[in-house]
Scaffold this motif. Structure first.
Motif, PDB file in Angstrom:
ATOM      1  N   ILE A 230       0.871  -1.179   0.000  1.00 35.88           N
ATOM      2  CA  ILE A 230       0.000   0.000   0.000  1.00 35.88           C
ATOM      3  C   ILE A 230       0.905   1.225   0.000  1.00 35.88           C
ATOM      4  CG2 ILE A 230      -1.885   1.186   1.183  1.00 35.88           C
ATOM      5  CD1 ILE A 230      -2.377  -1.496   2.663  1.00 35.88           C
ATOM      6  N   VAL A 231       0.798   2.049  -1.042  1.00 35.10           N
ATOM      7  CA  VAL A 231       1.736   3.161  -1.218  1.00 35.10           C
ATOM      8  C   VAL A 231       0.982   4.476  -1.369  1.00 35.10           C
ATOM      9  CG1 VAL A 231       3.720   4.016  -2.501  1.00 35.10           C
ATOM     10  CG2 VAL A 231       3.257   1.555  -2.432  1.00 35.10           C
ATOM     11  N   GLU A 232       1.384   5.440  -0.581  1.00 29.59           N
ATOM     12  CA  GLU A 232       0.843   6.796  -0.699  1.00 29.59           C
ATOM     13  C   GLU A 232       1.880   7.679  -1.386  1.00 29.59           C
ATOM     14  OE1 GLU A 232      -1.475   9.606   2.351  1.00 29.59           O
ATOM     15  OE2 GLU A 232       0.683   9.528   2.762  1.00 29.59           O
ATOM     16  N   TYR A 233       1.515   8.247  -2.536  1.00 31.08           N
ATOM     17  CA  TYR A 233       2.367   9.168  -3.270  1.00 31.08           C
ATOM     18  C   TYR A 233       1.891  10.593  -2.981  1.00 31.08           C
ATOM     19  CZ  TYR A 233       3.724   4.995  -5.911  1.00 31.08           C
ATOM     20  OH  TYR A 233       4.176   3.753  -6.274  1.00 31.08           O
ATOM     21  N   THR A 234       2.786  11.449  -2.535  1.00 34.39           N
ATOM     22  CA  THR A 234       2.457  12.858  -2.277  1.00 34.39           C
ATOM     23  C   THR A 234       3.200  13.718  -3.288  1.00 34.39           C
ATOM     24  OG1 THR A 234       2.154  12.431   0.079  1.00 34.39           O
ATOM     25  CG2 THR A 234       2.486  14.718  -0.578  1.00 34.39           C
ATOM     26  N   TYR A 235       2.484  14.683  -3.866  1.00 29.44           N
ATOM     27  CA  TYR A 235       3.023  15.481  -4.966  1.00 29.44           C
ATOM     28  C   TYR A 235       3.382  16.890  -4.494  1.00 29.44           C
ATOM     29  CZ  TYR A 235       0.900  11.632  -7.496  1.00 29.44           C
ATOM     30  OH  TYR A 235       0.552  10.381  -7.935  1.00 29.44           O
ATOM     31  N   ALA A 236       4.124  17.576  -5.349  1.00 35.11           N
ATOM     32  CA  ALA A 236       4.622  18.904  -5.000  1.00 35.11           C
ATOM     33  C   ALA A 236       3.497  19.909  -4.775  1.00 35.11           C
ATOM     34  CB  ALA A 236       5.560  19.414  -6.101  1.00 35.11           C
ATOM     35  N   ASP A 237       2.340  19.686  -5.388  1.00 32.95           N
ATOM     36  CA  ASP A 237       1.224  20.622  -5.205  1.00 32.95           C
ATOM     37  C   ASP A 237       0.415  20.333  -3.937  1.00 32.95           C
ATOM     38  OD1 ASP A 237      -0.112  18.327  -5.853  1.00 32.95           O
ATOM     39  OD2 ASP A 237      -1.124  19.128  -7.638  1.00 32.95           O
TER      40      ASP A 237
ATOM     41  N   GLU B 256       2.476  13.160 -14.083  1.00 31.89           N
ATOM     42  CA  GLU B 256       2.395  14.526 -14.592  1.00 31.89           C
ATOM     43  C   GLU B 256       2.864  15.525 -13.545  1.00 31.89           C
ATOM     44  OE1 GLU B 256      -1.420  15.421 -16.345  1.00 31.89           O
ATOM     45  OE2 GLU B 256      -1.719  13.316 -16.859  1.00 31.89           O
ATOM     46  N   LYS B 257       2.882  15.081 -12.259  1.00 34.46           N
ATOM     47  CA  LYS B 257       3.304  15.956 -11.167  1.00 34.46           C
ATOM     48  C   LYS B 257       4.516  15.360 -10.473  1.00 34.46           C
ATOM     49  CE  LYS B 257      -0.823  15.724  -9.285  1.00 34.46           C
ATOM     50  NZ  LYS B 257      -1.984  15.988  -8.379  1.00 34.46           N
ATOM     51  N   GLU B 258       5.332  16.215  -9.928  1.00 38.57           N
ATOM     52  CA  GLU B 258       6.533  15.753  -9.234  1.00 38.57           C
ATOM     53  C   GLU B 258       6.158  15.104  -7.904  1.00 38.57           C
ATOM     54  OE1 GLU B 258      10.866  17.403  -7.677  1.00 38.57           O
ATOM     55  OE2 GLU B 258       9.276  18.817  -8.230  1.00 38.57           O
ATOM     56  N   ILE B 259       6.712  13.929  -7.655  1.00 33.14           N
ATOM     57  CA  ILE B 259       6.506  13.240  -6.372  1.00 33.14           C
ATOM     58  C   ILE B 259       7.541  13.743  -5.379  1.00 33.14           C
ATOM     59  CG2 ILE B 259       6.544  11.012  -5.196  1.00 33.14           C
ATOM     60  CD1 ILE B 259       5.688   9.707  -7.816  1.00 33.14           C
ATOM     61  N   VAL B 260       7.056  14.194  -4.230  1.00 33.60           N
ATOM     62  CA  VAL B 260       7.983  14.709  -3.214  1.00 33.60           C
ATOM     63  C   VAL B 260       8.158  13.745  -2.047  1.00 33.60           C
ATOM     64  CG1 VAL B 260       7.574  17.116  -3.806  1.00 33.60           C
ATOM     65  CG2 VAL B 260       6.112  16.005  -2.099  1.00 33.60           C
ATOM     66  N   SER B 261       7.211  12.818  -1.869  1.00 32.58           N
ATOM     67  CA  SER B 261       7.388  11.821  -0.812  1.00 32.58           C
ATOM     68  C   SER B 261       6.582  10.571  -1.143  1.00 32.58           C
ATOM     69  CB  SER B 261       6.965  12.370   0.556  1.00 32.58           C
ATOM     70  OG  SER B 261       5.571  12.535   0.634  1.00 32.58           O
ATOM     71  N   ILE B 262       7.077   9.439  -0.642  1.00 31.15           N
ATOM     72  CA  ILE B 262       6.427   8.140  -0.836  1.00 31.15           C
ATOM     73  C   ILE B 262       6.383   7.452   0.519  1.00 31.15           C
ATOM     74  CG2 ILE B 262       6.488   5.936  -2.071  1.00 31.15           C
ATOM     75  CD1 ILE B 262       8.297   7.314  -4.148  1.00 31.15           C
ATOM     76  N   LYS B 263       5.225   6.862   0.838  1.00 35.36           N
ATOM     77  CA  LYS B 263       5.085   6.184   2.131  1.00 35.36           C
ATOM     78  C   LYS B 263       4.380   4.851   1.927  1.00 35.36           C
ATOM     79  CE  LYS B 263       4.277   7.240   6.958  1.00 35.36           C
ATOM     80  NZ  LYS B 263       3.966   8.325   7.915  1.00 35.36           N
ATOM     81  N   VAL B 264       4.966   3.801   2.485  1.00 35.61           N
ATOM     82  CA  VAL B 264       4.362   2.471   2.459  1.00 35.61           C
ATOM     83  C   VAL B 264       3.488   2.288   3.689  1.00 35.61           C
ATOM     84  CG1 VAL B 264       4.858   0.003   2.631  1.00 35.61           C
ATOM     85  CG2 VAL B 264       6.193   1.428   1.077  1.00 35.61           C
ATOM     86  N   ASP B 265       2.318   1.722   3.490  1.00 36.64           N
ATOM     87  CA  ASP B 265       1.368   1.435   4.574  1.00 36.64           C
ATOM     88  C   ASP B 265       1.115   2.674   5.447  1.00 36.64           C
ATOM     89  OD1 ASP B 265      -0.355   0.005   6.153  1.00 36.64           O
ATOM     90  OD2 ASP B 265       1.183  -1.104   7.240  1.00 36.64           O
ATOM     91  N   PRO B 266       0.627   3.745   4.837  1.00 33.72           N
ATOM     92  CA  PRO B 266       0.482   5.007   5.574  1.00 33.72           C
ATOM     93  C   PRO B 266      -0.502   4.941   6.735  1.00 33.72           C
ATOM     94  CG  PRO B 266      -0.676   5.109   3.477  1.00 33.72           C
ATOM     95  CD  PRO B 266       0.123   3.853   3.453  1.00 33.72           C
TER      96      PRO B 266
END
Length: 767
Positions: free
Chosen positions: A691-698, A725-735
């Protein structure tokens, strides 16, 4: 150009296929077995047959035995002695011929010559209470255990029998063929144990202030053992921990107690007008129409008055129960009694509570409401509760279940005050024990062999029911709690156990008597596994349908673990062998993390990999154009490519490949500008979804769940290519801590730096 690209891919696929084949051959030569986490469970499962189908349903030839009882029970309150005369009618529905019958004598577990204390390791404790010291070193063995006075056939002729600790073999005068019935009688008595001082699942509590006892009585009569297609006779000895395996039957029970006692039991009360006063009858009629608040049948003032008198007269309460696997009752002159109707399906069920004044005000306020709410939740998740009542009885240090009746702890102090821990503990144990009416009292698994099949499944549903109870009764929650604070079920609660010392952890699929950390193993871990299966792996819709199918297939029958596993897959089209294997057959743990994240840009110039590929094969650059090349951020190719442009000005895929698509297709083309190669690692042995949460620059985020099958070809690490299409600034597994990951320090990119407890303490001191 297309031929060249195809040739390149073919080389990769053929090479990897040959490598895998050679590796498999080498493993076979070494004599290694298949340790693939996705291997099917054929080796662990028994072969389907006419008794149990491959689907997990009862087979066309499924059978189960029946044991019917007629009992006359007498309680001697002055001497705390119980005596009985019972007639058992046993029906052989099996295809087998039976030469003898096995009867369970569970009270012998506490007999003078019991072997149960001898199997427990013990040492000299540095500190003991006076009662503990007396019990361990001064007191002699108490007179406990069954006294079997006679075993006879219906003609009064003695039957040959042999007692082996907690089991009695009764020799049949004539072998029973399929379809035969045999009736015999047993006369017995025993001295009732003080369950507070001596322990035990039933017995009495003595109240020195008023000289009364409150009795919660079970395992009180010789009971037939189960004979099935799986075990033959289930005559495993009762050592005290593992519970019971029992056949269904009909009961007619007459219980004689002091005339001033209040009593309730498994079954319908047949002579209510004889044992109730007119006032009690009036209140009972009102309770039958009350669906929101309990109606008091015997109030506290009446119970306190009864405590002061000790009647020398007796009263007999007559009950009849159909299709139950066991029997229990509770009796005392101290009991307050309340009832409330609850609508289950198209019928009314009576939710009931019995408690001494020592249980108030907590019990009068919440016990019966907890009973009613539990029946509603469990009925929604399984099948409509089939019996006409469910009783919660207050008993110190008790949490135990029987058909239609259970005993539960949770007592305020002498002034009637209680903590949140006491309140939630009392509510939780009532929900749990009432829930046992469904598992195993109706879905009748073998508790002696598979503790988790009743405790684990029930603890999972307890969590669901506790959350429902909190929503239905927000006044039951303390101000600091928005929901019921369940102590089992959510994934993060099992992490300390699963991440603990492997020397003291056993697989769930272990006989309960032989497990370390019994509570975690039989209750917590299987409950967590099912909660994860429902919330994360399958989803509620699929899980709930399959779970309900299992409950309905096996209500009033004897399921095995395989029947459960197979039904869950059969009704959901979800291959779960990897899940059962990991969670139930091993002691592996979950640990999934982010090993590496690489960022790429698109280029029209060949990267280092392709240059080397062309050089080795003598391919000119002109032969390969146009191709899209991925350039890793920070590489020499990247430095060369970015001399005259910034990453944000890098070649757009959309611009580069637009000519390859029709105008209609071009409308749906996205324009990713950022490309990532993420490597996930799995230091833990358990296979689980990622389970992965991708957080973007916006500031926006997106969560993606990669199914567990992503690990099927590599049990150590897997990669995912992400175009964004957007820059990923952080990635978290099992948020949201859904998978019971025991180490979250590797779950984030960029890596999160956490303060040590010492640094946190320093910051707090320094303000």
């Amino acid at each position: 150009m297309k031929k060249i690209a195809y040739y390149f891919l073919s080389v990769v696929f053929i090479t990897s296929g040959v490598f895998a084949q050679n590796q498999e051959q080498q493993e076979r030569k070494k004599g290694h077995t298949n340790t693939n986490k996705f291997k099917q469970l054929y080796d662990e499962f028994s072969t389907p047959n006419m008794y149990r189908a491959a689907s997990g349903a009862p087979g066309v030839a499924y059978y189960q035995q029946q044991a019917d009882y007629k009992m006359d029970i007498v309680l001697d309150d002055k001497n705390a002695r119980l005596s009985g005369f019972e007639t058992i009618t046993y029906t052989n529905n099996s295809p087998d011929v039976l030469k003898y019958l096995w009867v369970q004598l569970d009270q012998n577990q506490r007999a003078k010559d019991s072997k149960s204390p001898l199997i427990e390791s013990s040492g000299v404790a540095p500190v003991l209470t006076p009662s503990q010291f007396a019990n361990d070193y001064i007191k002699g063995p108490l007179e406990r255990g069954f006294n079997i006075e006679e075993v006879k056939d219906t003609n009064g002729k003695p039957l040959k029998h042999m007692i082996n600790r907690t089991m009695m073999r009764v020799e049949l005068p004539k072998a029973m063929k399929s379809g035969d019935k045999f009736s015999f009688s047993i006369k017995w008595w025993y001295n009732i144990n003080n369950h507070v001082d001596e322990g035990g699942r039933s017995g009495y509590e003595y109240f020195p202030k008023d000289g009364n006892r409150a009795y919660v009585i079970a395992q009180f009569f010789p009971r037939m053992a189960v004979y099935s297609d799986v075990e033959g006779w289930q005559n495993s000895q009762f050592w005290g921990r593992d519970e019971f395996a029992l056949p269904f039957g009909d009961y007619e029970v007459n219980i004689t107690v002091p005339a001033d006692h209040i009593l309730d039991a498994t079954g319908k009360l047949l002579n209510r007008k004889e044992v109730f006063t007119k006032t009690m009858m009036d209140r009972y009629e009102r309770a039958k129409k009350s669906y929101t608040e309990p109606v008091i049948i015997v109030n506290q003032a009446e119970a306190e008055a009864a405590e002061k008198g000790f009647s020398n007269q007796t009263k007999t309460w007559r009950f009849k129960a159909e299709n139950v696997r066991d029997y229990g009752f509770a009796t005392s002159r101290k009991f307050i009694w309340d009832m409330m109707a609850v609508k289950i399906g198209d019928k009314d069920v009576m939710a009931v509570s019995m408690y001494p004044k020592e249980g108030n005000p907590l019990w009068e306020e919440w016990s019966t409401k907890a009973v009613a709410s539990t029946l509603e939740t469990y009925s929604r998740m399984t099948f409509d509760y089939p019996y006409h009542k469910a009783i919660s009885v207050h008993a110190d240090q008790q949490g135990m279940e029987y058909p239609m009746i259970c005993w539960n702890y949770g007592r305020p102090d002498d002034d009637g005050n209680y903590s949140d821990r006491t309140k939630y503990g009392m509510m939780g144990v009532i929900i749990h024990e009432v829930g046992h009416n469904f598992f195993p009292m109706i879905v009748n698994s073998d508790e002696r062999q598979w503790t988790w099949m009743d405790e684990g499944l029930n603890t999972f549903l307890q969590y669901v029911a506790e959350q429902d109870f909190g929503e239905k009764h927000p006044k039951a929650l303390s101000p600091q709690h928005e929901s019921f604070p369940s102590d089992r079920g959510p994934a993060h609660l099992i992490v300390p156990y699963m991440g603990g010392n492997q020397d003291y952890i056993a697989p769930i699929m272990t006989k309960g008597l032989n497990t370390y950390q019994f509570g975690n193993n039989a209750y917590g871990k299987p409950a967590t596994a099912l909660n994860i299966l429902r919330e994360t792996v399958m989803g509620r819709e699929l899980f709930d349908y399959a779970f309900k199918e299992y409950a309905n297939r096996w209500m009033f029958k004897h399921p095995t673990p395989e029947d459960f596993f197979r039904t869950m897959e059969d009704a959901s089209a979800f291959d779960l062998d990897w899940f059962w294997r990991g969670w139930f057959y091993t002691t592996d743990w979950v640990d999934i993390g982010i090993k590496e994240v690489k960022k790429y840009y698109v280029s029209s110039e060949p990267n280092a990999y392709m240059k080397e590929f062309m050089k080795e094969r003598g391919i000119s650059e002109n032969q390969l154009r146009p191709l899209v090349y991925m350039v890793e951020e920070g590489s020499e190719d990247f430095k060369e490519d970015m001399k005259n442009q910034t990453p944000s000005e890098a070649l757009s895929v959309k611009e580069y490949i637009m000519d390859n698509f029709t105008p209609e297709e071009q409308k749906n083309i996205k324009s990713p500008k950022y490309f990532y190669n993420i490597t996930f690692e799995k230091p833990g042995g358990l296979v689980m979804p990622i389970i992965v949460e991708y957080t973007y620059a916006d500031g926006t985020s997106k969560t993606v769940t990669y199914p567990a099958q992503i690990w099927r070809f590599n049990d150590n690490e897997v990669k995912k290519a992400i175009a964004s299409e957007k820059e990923i600034v952080s990635i978290k597994v099992d948020p949201n801590l859904e998978t019971a990951d025991i180490d979250t320090s590797n779950n984030s990119w960029p890596k999160e730096v956490t303060q040590s407890q010492f640094d946190q303490f320093k910051d707090k001191i320094n303000g």
